[in-house]
Design an enzyme around this catalytic site. Structure first.
Site, PDB file in Angstrom:
ATOM      1  N   ASP A   7      -3.159  -5.907  -1.525  1.00  0.00           N
ATOM      2  CA  ASP A   7      -2.621  -7.045  -0.791  1.00  0.00           C
ATOM      3  C   ASP A   7      -3.420  -8.282  -1.169  1.00  0.00           C
ATOM      4  OD1 ASP A   7      -0.954  -5.248   0.402  1.00  0.00           O
ATOM      5  OD2 ASP A   7      -1.923  -5.293   2.360  1.00  0.00           O
ATOM      6  N   ASP A 129      10.022  -2.788   6.759  1.00  0.00           N
ATOM      7  CA  ASP A 129       8.817  -2.667   7.573  1.00  0.00           C
ATOM      8  C   ASP A 129       9.268  -2.616   9.020  1.00  0.00           C
ATOM      9  OD1 ASP A 129       7.474  -2.997   5.161  1.00  0.00           O
ATOM     10  OD2 ASP A 129       7.371  -5.167   5.415  1.00  0.00           O
TER      11      ASP A 129
END
Length: 241
Positions: A7, A129
């Site tokens: 990330d 998500d």
């Protein structure tokens, strides 16, 4: 297949807890070095998220991601803030193997279906998500996990049947970064209802037993992030367990 995760924010490697940008951990590691280490450890793919892009709705780490893709002997899938076909083609033509589409997969499925036809199903993965509501249903969150959808995950995936969609990535936000194990029941239901799709699981892996539990249901891929950064186990151990 294990997908080590990276990330990115502000040009560096970070992790969020349950998608909370205020609960951010910075890691003093060079992204290109990390990617090369993953490749040397035996990973075939890695998963890179442009968190600045996911938060702000505009890809912001594309130059760095392309540099990673061209500096390490590893396939790259990446997402975060991808909003138009020109951005997608720049990444794909520049060395990225697959782009990951999140919010727009939920809010503008017709556009994403057009992209699937344009660049081909191998080049696009849908990322859903999800949070579990009080009614027990899982619903996608959008805009960097800051907004909730009224659609269930089953509504969203079902709408793509017949579009050529091949790969989906599902993250249980409530487990992301918690290292308490993946949501096996959710993944098994997805595999049962949509057997033609390749499922990549994400969120919750903290031990090798968690990896084994996921491997037992045989998904196409398993994303692991925080556990690798914090040394809970090594990438070769995850690949071999």
């Amino acid at each position: 297949m294990i997908f080590p995760a990276m990330d990115l924010m502000d040009g560096g490697c970070v992790r969020l807890l349950k998608g909370d940008f205020a609960a951010r951990t910075n890691y003093a590691t060079d992204p290109i070095e990390v990617a090369n280490n993953y490749a040397s450890a035996g990973a075939e793919w890695m998963h890179i998220v442009d968190l600045d892009g996911a938060k702000n709705g505009q890809a912001e780490q594309s130059d760095l991601i392309l540099k990673i893709a061209n500096s390490a002997d590893i396939k790259v899938q990446t997402g975060g803030g991808l909003r138009d076909l020109a951005q997608i083609k720049r990444l794909l033509e520049g060395g990225v193997n697959r782009v990951v589409i999140g919010s727009l997969a939920v809010t503008n499925p017709q556009m994403v279906k057009h992209w699937l036809r344009d660049v081909g199903p191998d080049a696009i993965c849908l990322a859903l998500d999800v949070n579990q509501g009080e009614d027990g249903e899982f619903r996608p969150a959008t805009k960097g996990w800051t907004e909730a959808s009224n659609k269930t995950i089953w509504d969203v995936i079902g709408d793509y049947l017949g579009s050529g969609l091949k790969t989906i990535l599902v993250t249980d936000i409530g487990r992301d970064g918690m290292q308490t194990g993946g949501n096996i029941d959710l993944y098994k239901r997805i595999q049962s209802e949509f057997p033609s799709l390749d499922l990549i699981s994400s969120g919750g892996v903290g031990t090798l037993d968690h990896v084994r539990d996921l491997k037992a249901i045989d998904p196409y891929g398993i994303i692991i992030g925080k556990a690798l950064y914090e040394g809970a186990f090594t990438l070769p151990e995850a690949i071999q367990c």
